[in-house]
Design a protein around this motif. Structure first.
Motif, PDB file in Angstrom:
ATOM      1  N   MET A  89      18.594  -4.918  14.959  1.00  0.00           N
ATOM      2  CA  MET A  89      17.409  -4.319  14.757  1.00  0.00           C
ATOM      3  C   MET A  89      16.248  -5.025  14.438  1.00  0.00           C
ATOM      4  O   MET A  89      16.207  -5.753  13.623  1.00  0.00           O
ATOM      5  N   ASP A  90      15.275  -5.115  15.327  1.00  0.00           N
ATOM      6  CA  ASP A  90      14.010  -6.062  15.212  1.00  0.00           C
ATOM      7  C   ASP A  90      12.823  -5.203  14.785  1.00  0.00           C
ATOM      8  O   ASP A  90      12.192  -4.413  15.259  1.00  0.00           O
ATOM      9  N   HIS A  91      12.671  -5.655  13.393  1.00  0.00           N
ATOM     10  CA  HIS A  91      11.501  -4.851  12.483  1.00  0.00           C
ATOM     11  C   HIS A  91      10.400  -5.572  12.745  1.00  0.00           C
ATOM     12  O   HIS A  91       9.933  -6.845  12.672  1.00  0.00           O
ATOM     13  N   GLY A  92       9.109  -5.209  13.702  1.00  0.00           N
ATOM     14  CA  GLY A  92       7.948  -5.744  13.843  1.00  0.00           C
ATOM     15  C   GLY A  92       7.174  -5.528  12.816  1.00  0.00           C
ATOM     16  O   GLY A  92       7.131  -5.141  11.715  1.00  0.00           O
ATOM     17  N   PRO A  93       5.681  -5.209  13.365  1.00  0.00           N
ATOM     18  CA  PRO A  93       4.539  -4.958  12.534  1.00  0.00           C
ATOM     19  C   PRO A  93       4.573  -3.567  11.812  1.00  0.00           C
ATOM     20  O   PRO A  93       5.395  -2.731  12.455  1.00  0.00           O
ATOM     21  N   ALA A  94       4.254  -3.623  10.703  1.00  0.00           N
ATOM     22  CA  ALA A  94       4.233  -2.229   9.841  1.00  0.00           C
ATOM     23  C   ALA A  94       2.911  -2.183   9.028  1.00  0.00           C
ATOM     24  O   ALA A  94       2.281  -3.264   8.604  1.00  0.00           O
ATOM     25  N   SER A  95       2.702  -0.710   8.803  1.00  0.00           N
ATOM     26  CA  SER A  95       1.513  -0.691   7.853  1.00  0.00           C
ATOM     27  C   SER A  95       1.497   0.635   7.001  1.00  0.00           C
ATOM     28  O   SER A  95       2.352   1.484   7.737  1.00  0.00           O
ATOM     29  N   ILE A  96       1.089   0.794   6.040  1.00  0.00           N
ATOM     30  CA  ILE A  96       1.238   1.942   5.194  1.00  0.00           C
ATOM     31  C   ILE A  96      -0.109   2.143   4.337  1.00  0.00           C
ATOM     32  O   ILE A  96      -1.038   1.507   4.552  1.00  0.00           O
ATOM     33  N   ALA A  97      -0.260   3.409   3.968  1.00  0.00           N
ATOM     34  CA  ALA A  97      -1.367   3.749   3.399  1.00  0.00           C
ATOM     35  C   ALA A  97      -1.098   4.966   2.535  1.00  0.00           C
ATOM     36  O   ALA A  97      -0.123   5.881   2.687  1.00  0.00           O
ATOM     37  N   PRO A  98      -1.845   5.112   1.411  1.00  0.00           N
ATOM     38  CA  PRO A  98      -1.811   6.443   0.743  1.00  0.00           C
ATOM     39  C   PRO A  98      -2.361   7.644   1.425  1.00  0.00           C
ATOM     40  O   PRO A  98      -3.297   7.456   2.188  1.00  0.00           O
ATOM     41  N   MET A  99      -1.575   8.813   1.177  1.00  0.00           N
ATOM     42  CA  MET A  99      -2.283  10.027   1.921  1.00  0.00           C
ATOM     43  C   MET A  99      -2.245  11.160   1.017  1.00  0.00           C
ATOM     44  O   MET A  99      -1.192  11.614   0.333  1.00  0.00           O
ATOM     45  N   GLY A 112      -0.041  23.641  -5.274  1.00  0.00           N
ATOM     46  CA  GLY A 112      -1.546  23.656  -5.179  1.00  0.00           C
ATOM     47  C   GLY A 112      -2.297  22.547  -5.817  1.00  0.00           C
ATOM     48  O   GLY A 112      -3.395  22.255  -5.676  1.00  0.00           O
ATOM     49  N   ALA A 113      -1.484  21.568  -6.367  1.00  0.00           N
ATOM     50  CA  ALA A 113      -2.253  20.376  -6.887  1.00  0.00           C
ATOM     51  C   ALA A 113      -2.292  19.201  -6.039  1.00  0.00           C
ATOM     52  O   ALA A 113      -1.650  19.283  -4.831  1.00  0.00           O
ATOM     53  N   GLU A 114      -3.123  18.331  -6.093  1.00  0.00           N
ATOM     54  CA  GLU A 114      -3.270  17.450  -4.996  1.00  0.00           C
ATOM     55  C   GLU A 114      -2.044  16.495  -5.196  1.00  0.00           C
ATOM     56  O   GLU A 114      -1.622  15.708  -6.396  1.00  0.00           O
ATOM     57  N   ALA A 115      -1.333  16.143  -4.195  1.00  0.00           N
ATOM     58  CA  ALA A 115      -0.277  15.214  -4.168  1.00  0.00           C
ATOM     59  C   ALA A 115      -0.333  14.126  -3.368  1.00  0.00           C
ATOM     60  O   ALA A 115      -1.252  14.141  -2.540  1.00  0.00           O
ATOM     61  N   GLY A 116       0.351  12.940  -3.869  1.00  0.00           N
ATOM     62  CA  GLY A 116      -0.003  11.621  -3.319  1.00  0.00           C
ATOM     63  C   GLY A 116       1.304  11.237  -2.312  1.00  0.00           C
ATOM     64  O   GLY A 116       2.315  11.415  -2.754  1.00  0.00           O
ATOM     65  N   TYR A 117       1.138  10.895  -1.364  1.00  0.00           N
ATOM     66  CA  TYR A 117       2.398  10.633  -0.385  1.00  0.00           C
ATOM     67  C   TYR A 117       2.193   9.115   0.422  1.00  0.00           C
ATOM     68  O   TYR A 117       0.735   8.658   0.166  1.00  0.00           O
ATOM     69  N   LEU A 118       3.153   8.656   1.007  1.00  0.00           N
ATOM     70  CA  LEU A 118       2.932   7.395   1.697  1.00  0.00           C
ATOM     71  C   LEU A 118       3.062   7.676   3.198  1.00  0.00           C
ATOM     72  O   LEU A 118       4.088   8.242   3.658  1.00  0.00           O
ATOM     73  N   ALA A 119       1.978   7.391   4.006  1.00  0.00           N
ATOM     74  CA  ALA A 119       1.908   7.493   5.447  1.00  0.00           C
ATOM     75  C   ALA A 119       2.165   6.240   6.115  1.00  0.00           C
ATOM     76  O   ALA A 119       1.769   5.131   5.631  1.00  0.00           O
ATOM     77  N   GLY A 120       2.886   5.870   7.049  1.00  0.00           N
ATOM     78  CA  GLY A 120       3.340   4.609   7.531  1.00  0.00           C
ATOM     79  C   GLY A 120       3.587   4.371   8.939  1.00  0.00           C
ATOM     80  O   GLY A 120       4.123   5.654   9.710  1.00  0.00           O
ATOM     81  N   GLU A 121       3.486   3.489   9.738  1.00  0.00           N
ATOM     82  CA  GLU A 121       4.005   3.022  11.127  1.00  0.00           C
ATOM     83  C   GLU A 121       4.721   1.676  11.219  1.00  0.00           C
ATOM     84  O   GLU A 121       4.118   0.846  10.121  1.00  0.00           O
ATOM     85  N   GLU A 179      -1.928  12.970  13.910  1.00  0.00           N
ATOM     86  CA  GLU A 179      -3.421  12.563  13.767  1.00  0.00           C
ATOM     87  C   GLU A 179      -3.639  12.532  12.025  1.00  0.00           C
ATOM     88  O   GLU A 179      -4.221  11.464  11.793  1.00  0.00           O
ATOM     89  N   HIS A 180      -2.991  13.073  11.354  1.00  0.00           N
ATOM     90  CA  HIS A 180      -3.132  13.139   9.774  1.00  0.00           C
ATOM     91  C   HIS A 180      -2.617  11.844   9.383  1.00  0.00           C
ATOM     92  O   HIS A 180      -3.081  11.198   8.417  1.00  0.00           O
ATOM     93  N   VAL A 181      -1.523  11.010  10.052  1.00  0.00           N
ATOM     94  CA  VAL A 181      -0.809   9.982   9.412  1.00  0.00           C
ATOM     95  C   VAL A 181      -1.754   8.784  10.160  1.00  0.00           C
ATOM     96  O   VAL A 181      -2.119   7.872   9.461  1.00  0.00           O
ATOM     97  N   ARG A 182      -2.183   8.936  11.427  1.00  0.00           N
ATOM     98  CA  ARG A 182      -3.175   7.939  11.807  1.00  0.00           C
ATOM     99  C   ARG A 182      -4.356   7.826  10.968  1.00  0.00           C
ATOM    100  O   ARG A 182      -4.945   6.660  10.717  1.00  0.00           O
ATOM    101  N   ALA A 183      -5.013   9.026  10.705  1.00  0.00           N
ATOM    102  CA  ALA A 183      -6.196   9.050   9.953  1.00  0.00           C
ATOM    103  C   ALA A 183      -5.820   8.165   8.605  1.00  0.00           C
ATOM    104  O   ALA A 183      -6.894   7.395   8.259  1.00  0.00           O
ATOM    105  N   ALA A 184      -4.747   8.533   8.056  1.00  0.00           N
ATOM    106  CA  ALA A 184      -4.804   7.971   6.692  1.00  0.00           C
ATOM    107  C   ALA A 184      -4.534   6.273   6.934  1.00  0.00           C
ATOM    108  O   ALA A 184      -5.149   5.608   5.965  1.00  0.00           O
ATOM    109  N   LEU A 185      -3.852   5.862   7.945  1.00  0.00           N
ATOM    110  CA  LEU A 185      -3.938   4.529   8.210  1.00  0.00           C
ATOM    111  C   LEU A 185      -5.208   3.766   8.280  1.00  0.00           C
ATOM    112  O   LEU A 185      -5.397   2.713   7.940  1.00  0.00           O
ATOM    113  N   ILE A 186      -5.949   4.403   9.368  1.00  0.00           N
ATOM    114  CA  ILE A 186      -7.427   3.930   9.595  1.00  0.00           C
ATOM    115  C   ILE A 186      -8.240   4.069   8.416  1.00  0.00           C
ATOM    116  O   ILE A 186      -9.214   2.974   8.070  1.00  0.00           O
TER     117      ILE A 186
END
Length: 278
Positions: free
Chosen positions: A1-11, A19-28, A60-67
């Motif tokens: 398996m070839d793992h190429g470029p990757a990117s992560i961001a907090p979301m 109902g609390a604000e929660a933090g997640y990790l979004a990635g590609e 779009e919400h994943v892309r928005a977090a990364l951008i």
């Protein structure tokens, strides 16, 4: 398996349970040349987990977090000499799945306005355009200045873009002689390079002339967590080309590139070429 470029961001978003604000990790991440996306994490207040993922275009919400975290990458491309006319149009039709009537306009837009996307989307498209006979440039439009926020770690959870943390082999493109494509895949083996070679070889790798570079980075596939990043870029010394991340794999981890490349660098006295560097 070839793992190429990757990117992560907090979301950050509102937990559906408490109902609390929660933090997640979004990635590609690019795996075997295919885009994959994922969301993972748990609410620190109530422990409610939220995980998901898929192939191809991210929501779009994943892309928005990364951008928002890394900026938007603008890719521009023009046909190389010998790839003009009908060949270039056929490449564009194949890559974008557009009819011939639209291909000419898409070709012109690539050179003038460019394609916009996340760092991983741009890296994948750049690789495909390069194989199709195009010269590619990447420009990162940085995110607005803001306070950096990190998602709290969740015990027992490991970021899936770090295959070494899952006990998997990590295969990457080896340095290759210029004009021979991306190079064969080699395994990254930490500690395989003699200690005395790490710094001079890493300095040489960092000093290559820039071919393509992105202002954002992605997770180090050898890391145990999400916040150890490597840089995206392609550089050369005029004889060999390599991914800019090799500098970090050599310096941080002591991973040995192929012996032929190391002998080439030794023969040059570990002196990188002059010119704009990585």
């Amino acid at each position: 398996m070839d793992h190429g470029p990757a990117s992560i961001a907090p979301m950050f978003r509102i937990c559906s349970r408490c109902g609390a604000e929660a933090g997640y990790l979004a990635g590609e991440i690019a795996v075997d040349g295919v885009l994959h996306w994922s969301v993972g994490g748990a609410c620190a207040a109530c422990g409610n987990a939220d995980e998901g993922g898929g192939r191809d275009a991210a929501p779009e919400h994943v892309r928005a977090a990364l951008i928002a975290a890394h900026g938007e990458v603008v890719l521009r491309a023009e046909p190389l000499p010998g790839n003009a006319g009908a060949r270039a149009l056929m490449s564009v039709r194949k890559l974008f799945g557009v009819p011939l009537a639209e291909a000419r306009g898409r070709l012109r837009a690539l050179a003038e306005d460019g394609e916009r996307g996340t760092a991983v989307e741009a890296a994948l498209l750049a690789a495909r355009l390069g194989e199709g006979g195009f010269a590619v440039t990447l420009e990162t439009c940085g995110p607005p200045a803001r306070e950096e926020r990190r998602v709290p770690g969740v015990p027992g959870r490991r970021w899936p873009a770090n295959p070494a943390a899952q006990g998997q082999r990590v295969l990457v493109a080896a340095p290759v002689r210029a004009g021979r494509g991306r190079g064969r895949r080699v395994e990254l083996v930490p500690g395989s390079l003699p200690e005395e070679l790490r710094e001079p070889l890493a300095d040489y790798l960092a000093g290559g002339r820039i071919l393509v570079i992105s202002g954002s980075g992605g997770p180090d596939p050898l890391a145990q967590g999400p916040y150890e990043l490597v840089r995206f870029g392609r550089v050369t010394d005029g004889t060999w080309t390599w991914d800019l991340a090799w500098e970090q794999w050599v310096r941080r981890r002591g991973c040995a590139p192929p012996g032929e490349f190391v002998r080439h660098v030794r023969a040059r006295g570990f002196v990188p070429p002059p010119g704009p560097t990585g």
